[in-house]
Write a protein that holds these residues in place. Structure first.
Motif, mmCIF file in Angstrom:
data_model
loop_
_atom_site.group_PDB
_atom_site.id
_atom_site.type_symbol
_atom_site.label_atom_id
_atom_site.label_comp_id
_atom_site.label_asym_id
_atom_site.label_seq_id
_atom_site.Cartn_x
_atom_site.Cartn_y
_atom_site.Cartn_z
ATOM 1 N N PHE A 89 1.066 -0.897 0.011
ATOM 2 C CA PHE A 89 -0.122 -0.430 0.200
ATOM 3 C C PHE A 89 1.288 1.534 -0.186
ATOM 4 C CE2 PHE A 89 -2.065 3.322 2.377
ATOM 5 C CZ PHE A 89 -3.700 3.586 1.570
ATOM 6 N N LEU A 90 2.087 0.971 0.396
ATOM 7 C CA LEU A 90 3.113 2.323 0.479
ATOM 8 C C LEU A 90 3.958 2.313 -0.654
ATOM 9 C CD1 LEU A 90 4.321 2.635 4.412
ATOM 10 C CD2 LEU A 90 2.394 3.792 3.220
ATOM 11 N N TRP A 91 4.313 1.276 -1.052
ATOM 12 C CA TRP A 91 5.834 1.085 -2.336
ATOM 13 C C TRP A 91 4.634 0.871 -3.184
ATOM 14 C CZ3 TRP A 91 5.726 -2.118 -6.452
ATOM 15 C CH2 TRP A 91 6.499 -2.484 -7.354
ATOM 16 N N GLY A 92 3.441 0.661 -3.894
ATOM 17 C CA GLY A 92 3.114 1.379 -5.179
ATOM 18 C C GLY A 92 3.030 2.679 -5.407
ATOM 19 N N PRO A 93 2.505 4.020 -5.189
ATOM 20 C CA PRO A 93 2.355 5.424 -4.803
ATOM 21 C C PRO A 93 3.946 5.602 -4.718
ATOM 22 C CG PRO A 93 0.621 4.911 -3.749
ATOM 23 C CD PRO A 93 1.378 3.125 -3.541
ATOM 24 N N ILE A 94 4.853 5.635 -4.217
ATOM 25 C CA ILE A 94 6.123 5.840 -4.353
ATOM 26 C C ILE A 94 6.829 5.448 -5.520
ATOM 27 C CG2 ILE A 94 8.012 5.984 -2.804
ATOM 28 C CD1 ILE A 94 6.827 5.850 -0.613
ATOM 29 N N GLY A 98 1.088 2.716 -8.394
ATOM 30 C CA GLY A 98 -0.632 3.537 -7.683
ATOM 31 C C GLY A 98 -1.003 2.287 -8.417
ATOM 32 N N LEU A 99 -1.484 2.985 -9.367
ATOM 33 C CA LEU A 99 -2.575 2.487 -10.120
ATOM 34 C C LEU A 99 -2.753 0.744 -10.320
ATOM 35 C CD1 LEU A 99 -4.467 3.124 -11.915
ATOM 36 C CD2 LEU A 99 -3.389 3.090 -13.939
ATOM 37 N N LEU A 103 -6.037 -1.029 -7.947
ATOM 38 C CA LEU A 103 -7.237 -1.783 -9.684
ATOM 39 C C LEU A 103 -7.017 -3.245 -8.035
ATOM 40 C CD1 LEU A 103 -9.020 -2.353 -11.648
ATOM 41 C CD2 LEU A 103 -6.501 -3.035 -12.757
ATOM 42 N N GLY A 104 -6.055 -3.362 -7.630
ATOM 43 C CA GLY A 104 -6.688 -4.754 -6.330
ATOM 44 C C GLY A 104 -7.297 -4.112 -5.679
ATOM 45 N N TYR A 105 -8.107 -3.058 -5.194
ATOM 46 C CA TYR A 105 -9.023 -2.960 -4.500
ATOM 47 C C TYR A 105 -9.621 -2.768 -4.496
ATOM 48 C CZ TYR A 105 -5.156 -1.925 -0.671
ATOM 49 O OH TYR A 105 -4.153 -2.304 0.523
ATOM 50 N N PHE A 106 -9.950 -2.270 -6.044
ATOM 51 C CA PHE A 106 -10.705 -2.837 -6.437
ATOM 52 C C PHE A 106 -11.745 -3.646 -7.083
ATOM 53 C CE2 PHE A 106 -10.491 2.141 -8.520
ATOM 54 C CZ PHE A 106 -11.509 2.957 -7.944
ATOM 55 N N THR A 153 -1.751 -6.097 -8.547
ATOM 56 C CA THR A 153 -2.880 -5.693 -8.844
ATOM 57 C C THR A 153 -3.722 -7.418 -8.480
ATOM 58 O OG1 THR A 153 -3.630 -4.443 -10.721
ATOM 59 C CG2 THR A 153 -5.297 -6.254 -10.685
ATOM 60 N N VAL A 154 -2.947 -8.498 -8.445
ATOM 61 C CA VAL A 154 -3.423 -9.941 -8.271
ATOM 62 C C VAL A 154 -3.431 -9.940 -6.627
ATOM 63 C CG1 VAL A 154 -3.079 -12.503 -9.049
ATOM 64 C CG2 VAL A 154 -2.767 -10.835 -10.540
ATOM 65 N N TYR A 155 -2.217 -10.120 -6.215
ATOM 66 C CA TYR A 155 -1.461 -10.070 -4.950
ATOM 67 C C TYR A 155 -3.021 -9.759 -4.127
ATOM 68 C CZ TYR A 155 0.832 -10.485 -0.856
ATOM 69 O OH TYR A 155 1.518 -11.139 0.275
ATOM 70 N N VAL A 156 -2.876 -8.282 -3.934
ATOM 71 C CA VAL A 156 -3.783 -7.291 -3.283
ATOM 72 C C VAL A 156 -5.459 -7.998 -3.054
ATOM 73 C CG1 VAL A 156 -5.829 -5.016 -3.089
ATOM 74 C CG2 VAL A 156 -2.624 -5.052 -3.281
#
Length: 311
Positions: A89-94, A98-99, A103-106, A153-156
């Motif tokens: 969650f922190l690593w992606g946007p930095i 992040g996109l 998408l994983g959270y969607f 995306t798949v992991y989330v």
């Protein structure tokens, strides 16, 4: 169930605040932020458990480890499933991913609804089926717009449902189980915060980081603790659908930070926002029906009491 709904909504609201809060953590990088998040969250979580009387769950799990040492293997797996999501969650946007993470959270709520229907035989109401249809439309459009599904995306989308399912299966779906998730990852957090990088000196040079880290710990304990408790009190289907409130609030939080929804993204967000609205409408109607049933019951009891008095 209302307690679970309230906790889920509270968690989503706190995560929205936490999203706006993250700029105050600069110049910490994603690994340093993760390390301090783990170190700061555990004391606040312990204090909350002491206040709520849940500290006994920590000792009960410790007793299970003593009686069945192999149970520790599950706790380590649980810790990895939980904390790698927090790190991602922190690593992606930095790191410009992040996109893919968002998408994983969607996709996550849809997977949780599927788990609830298949493994727990939970049924969808008409309002919930309409909400799922809207969510499928929005998520489907986002996948079509991006054109691929990344590993993030798949992991989330898959790891969180597996995490919550196994927590119920092994009886650690309470704050004590979450406490052990954080406790077992502390060696990694200490390594990332003090051995891999000298973040302590960084905090000394930027005094505002002291208050930022304390705020991060408090908000994380409140949000994650509420989320964990909600997963215990709610059916998988309801818990999954309510998870759509978080990306909606994160979208609004992003807008307050100056971001804008692009023209090609409206067909993603509008159906998902509509799905949340449908769930809210169902909740209001259900609450109204319960109040009406309670009034009818009280009226019948009053009538019976009058009949008794007349006799």
């Amino acid at each position: 169930m209302y307690k679970g709904i309230a906790l889920s909504v509270l968690a989503s609201m706190v995560f929205g605040v936490l999203y706006i809060f993250t700029p105050f953590l600069q110049p910490l990088d994603s690994e340093q932020t993760f390390a301090w998040r783990m170190l700061a969250t555990l004391p606040f979580l312990t204090a909350f458990m002491w206040w709520s009387g849940d500290l006994n769950h920590i000792s009960s799990i410790f007793k299970r480890i003593l009686k069945q040492p192999t149970f520790l293997i599950w706790l380590i797996i649980s810790s990895l499933l939980c904390t790698t999501q927090l790190w991602l969650f922190l690593w992606g946007p930095i790191n410009g991913r992040g996109l893919q993470v968002s998408l994983g959270y969607f996709l996550l709520p849809l997977v949780m609804v599927l788990v609830g229907c298949v493994l727990y035989k939970e049924k969808l109401s008409a309002w919930q089926m309409a909400a799922v249809a809207c969510a499928v439309l929005g998520v489907g459009h986002e996948i079509w717009r991006i054109g691929f599904i990344a590993w993030e995306t798949v992991y989330v989308a898959l790891a969180y449902p597996l995490y919550f399912f196994l927590r119920r299966r092994f009886g650690t779906d309470h704050l004590g189980g979450f406490w052990w998730d954080l406790c077992l990852i502390l060696p990694v957090a200490i390594y990332l915060g003090f051995v891999h990088s000298d973040s302590f000196n960084l905090i000394i040079n930027f005094p505002h980081l002291v208050f930022a880290v304390l705020g991060l710990g408090f908000l994380s304990a409140l949000g994650l603790g509420s989320y964990i408790l909600a997963s215990r009190y709610l059916p998988f289907v309801i818990f999954g659908l309510l998870s759509y409130l978080e990306p909606v609030l994160l979208a609004f939080a992003s807008m307050t930070l100056g971001e804008r929804v692009e023209s090609g993204e409206w067909l993603t967000y509008i159906p998902i926002w509509l799905a949340v609205v449908l769930l809210v409408i169902e909740g209001v109607l259900h609450l109204h029906q319960q109040q009406r049933n309670r009034r009818d019951l009280n009226l019948k009891l009053e009538q019976l009491e009058r009949l008794k008095q007349e006799k």
